[in-house]
Design an enzyme around this catalytic site. Sequence first.
Site, short mmCIF file in Angstrom:
data_model
loop_
_atom_site.label_atom_id
_atom_site.label_comp_id
_atom_site.label_asym_id
_atom_site.label_seq_id
_atom_site.Cartn_x
_atom_site.Cartn_y
_atom_site.Cartn_z
N LYS A 12 73.36 -45.48 60.06
CA LYS A 12 73.77 -46.77 58.84
C LYS A 12 73.54 -46.41 57.60
CE LYS A 12 69.79 -48.33 57.99
NZ LYS A 12 69.72 -48.92 56.31
N ASP A 136 65.69 -51.25 63.40
CA ASP A 136 66.75 -51.00 63.19
C ASP A 136 67.56 -50.65 64.82
OD1 ASP A 136 66.69 -51.60 60.82
OD2 ASP A 136 67.13 -49.32 59.70
#
Length: 289
Positions: A12, A136
């Site tokens: 990401k 996350d």
Amino acid sequence: MVQTLTISARAKINLTLDVLGKRPDGYHEVAMIMQTLELADLVHLRQADSILIETDNPRLPGDESNLAYRAAALLRRECGVDHGVHIRLEKKIPMAAGLAGGSSDAAAVLKGLVQLWKLPLTPEDLSRLGASLGSDVPFCLYGGTALATGRGEVITQLQDLPSRPVVLAKPPVDVATASVYKGYRPEAVVVHPDTQSVLTAISQGNWHKVEQSLVNVLESVTVNEHPQIAIIKAMMLNAGATGSLMSGSGPTVFCLAENDDTAQQIAQRLTQECKAEVIVTRTSQRETK
């Protein structure tokens, strides 16, 4: 019963990252717009009697400290599973880079074991479990384009942006996320992201507006410690990037490019002129299943 499974664990980047304050639990309250990439580790799962982990990177521990191992152990404990899994990690995402490699591996293990062990868990169940492993992990379970709030674990899925080429450059330093947040000082931040404006641009599919609005307040910490990050950002923009930013707590810098040819040109220049691991990839949309 399925005996083996391979899951892609996607990296990401942060299109924005804002720190809103300190929470009573010691974490920071954040607002981040996050985006998955095609760059991915491969997580291979095989039925076993106990939890075993194998990696192809000697820097990555193959024991209980590995987040992928902890994900399997958590699911086994929470669901009362009496068998195990052999996990083999094929690493492509740079480590300690601000790209959520460890969190994405953990998310892939959670998703894969739901299939392998036939567990009746919903995406919401997995997100709750994932949040106990790391902030996350919930985003990595969903993927695509999303707003992450709270300490990062509250995910609001957004409209997928069109695919765009991305160039990553990780300088030869590692950064600990906890250390960066500990060093964060609000008074050192010159510009905060206009999160609402970026959310509006995403709803309109306006990549041009998004790439003009890339802001990460953690640069105020990490760039001071590693000035090469600012140098790489400038090199990317001078080479034709349409936007450049440090991802997460760093030190990886990413840039967006108009097309694949420009992305390759930027990557070639970075490879020639700076000491960094350079990777060309693309943004990735959310998996539909």
